[in-house]
Scaffold this active site. Structure first.
Site, PDB file in Angstrom:
ATOM      1  N   CYS A 177      -0.477  27.759  21.228  1.00 20.04           N
ATOM      2  CA  CYS A 177      -1.207  26.269  21.036  1.00 20.04           C
ATOM      3  C   CYS A 177      -2.567  26.329  20.434  1.00 20.04           C
ATOM      4  O   CYS A 177      -3.320  27.256  20.642  1.00 20.04           O
ATOM      5  CB  CYS A 177      -1.615  26.022  22.721  1.00 20.04           C
ATOM      6  N   CYS A 201      -5.733  25.264  21.721  1.00 19.77           N
ATOM      7  CA  CYS A 201      -6.166  26.316  22.927  1.00 19.77           C
ATOM      8  C   CYS A 201      -7.062  27.564  22.128  1.00 19.77           C
ATOM      9  O   CYS A 201      -8.028  28.000  22.864  1.00 19.77           O
ATOM     10  CB  CYS A 201      -4.917  27.148  23.661  1.00 19.77           C
TER      11      CYS A 201
END
Length: 107
Positions: free
Chosen positions: A31, A34
């Site tokens: 991600c 993230c």
């Protein structure tokens, strides 16, 4: 790493039974957003050391906990107090946004 790692196995003990508020960063290695949140979470862990437990939970490796709290999008940063989720912030937020929400829980 300044932050703690939570798992499906440790979540009950580390988060739900914690006497201090707990900030959980739900993330996954693939991600991109993230990766933007990660350094902020590490800074917050230093800023709130001794007052708040701050850590990460890999949603790929711990689907049970992610599902239990309906984490559909990552990053999701959740604040738990007294074993209950009291705030959830979805997507990348500023450090100040996280601080404001943590301070609300501490006051």
């Amino acid at each position: 790493m300044a932050d703690k790692t939570f798992t499906d196995k440790s979540f009950q003990e580390d988060v739900l039974k914690s006497e201090k508020p707990v900030v959980v960063d739900f993330w996954a290695p693939w991600c991109g957003p993230c990766k933007m949140v990660s350094p902020i979470i590490e800074e917050l862990a230093k800023d709130y050391e001794g007052k708040v437990v701050i850590g990460k939970l890999n949603t790929d490796e711990n689907p049970e906990t992610s599902g239990q709290y309906n984490v559909m999008s990552i990053p999701t940063v959740m604040i738990f107090k007294n074993g209950k989720p009291v705030q959830a912030m979805i997507g990348v937020q500023s450090k100040q946004t996280y601080k404001t929400e943590i301070d609300k829980v501490l006051s």
